[in-house]
Every structure is written in C-alpha cells, then in structure tokens.
Motif scaffolding. Structure first.
Motif: not given
Length: 142
Positions: A54-79
């Motif tokens: 799959i190639m995931i395409e989206a237009d929201n930079t923050n979302v693409m960075q969040a899902i591409s990163s291996s860093v833990a996400n502690y935001s309210f949408l981290g789950n």
C-alpha cells in the motif's frame, strides 16, 4: 456535526481501481482527527480486502509525519496513530506520501457521498459510481 464521512480508493500501479469505499465515521473535532480516523479505517479496509502493498497518500503534513515516525506519540490521538502503525507493520510493503490538497479528489468525492448514507458502501474491482466523474478527471491528468 453528528458524524464524519470517509472516502478511500485503492488503485494498482497503472491507476486502475482495485477497491474503494464510502463510509460513515464518528463525530470529529479537528481535521487531523478526521485524517487519522480515515487513514485507520482505510488501512483496515485494505487489510481486510487482502492487500499487502500500500501507498498511503494524504494531504495533512502532521498526520503523515506522525504515522511515518517511530517516535512514541503521546497526543490525544496517539492511540489512533499506534493503530495505524500496527496496521502498516502487518503489510509486506508500505510507503507514505504527502500530496497536495487537490490530489485526493476521488477520496474527497467518496467522503462527500458518505454524508448521506445510512450504511457503509464498498466496491471491489469496480469504479465507484459516485466518483466516476472525478476518476475520469484523474485519467485526463495522467
């Protein structure tokens, strides 16, 4: 807004429609929440339909960075980010790509169509009727 709407399209390397959906989502508060929930739902659909690359395409930079990163996400949408990363890890091949806002026209049309639905619609190996015009416009750009 009582509910959100989700549109997704899966194409092969030649741009041919393999699967698509118009789905009803939960109530949302932000555009990032909408994009993440749509991404998770689309990946669940792709995995359920037995896609492994799959190639995931989206237009929201923050979302693409969040899902591409291996860093833990502690935001309210981290789950939700964790769910997406888990789904991505289950695939043989996955790539993420940030696209311009207008580059997601077919998915946008399918999401708009879902606003009036009472249940989710799925199409396999068939072009979704609500998005035929947008698909045709995409072909003209290829």
């Amino acid at each position: 807004m009582e509910k959100s709407s989700i549109g997704a399209i899966i194409r092969n390397e030649r741009g041919e429609v393999m699967a698509s959906m118009s789905a009803i989502g939960p109530r949302i508060e932000t555009s990032e929440e909408a994009e993440l929930l749509a991404c998770r739902r689309s990946l669940e659909f792709a995995v359920d339909a037995s896609f492994t690359s799959i190639m995931i395409e989206a237009d929201n930079t923050n979302v693409m960075q969040a899902i591409s990163s291996s860093v833990a996400n502690y935001s309210f949408l981290g789950n939700v980010v964790d769910d997406i990363r888990h789904l991505m890890a289950s695939l043989q091949w996955v790539k993420t790509s940030k696209i311009r806002r207008g580059g997601n026209r077919v998915a946008h049309v399918l999401a708009q169509h879902a606003r009036n639905l009472e249940f989710d619609l799925y199409w396999l190996e068939d072009s979704p009727p609500p998005a035929l015009e947008a698909l045709y416009q995409d072909l003209l750009l290829l």
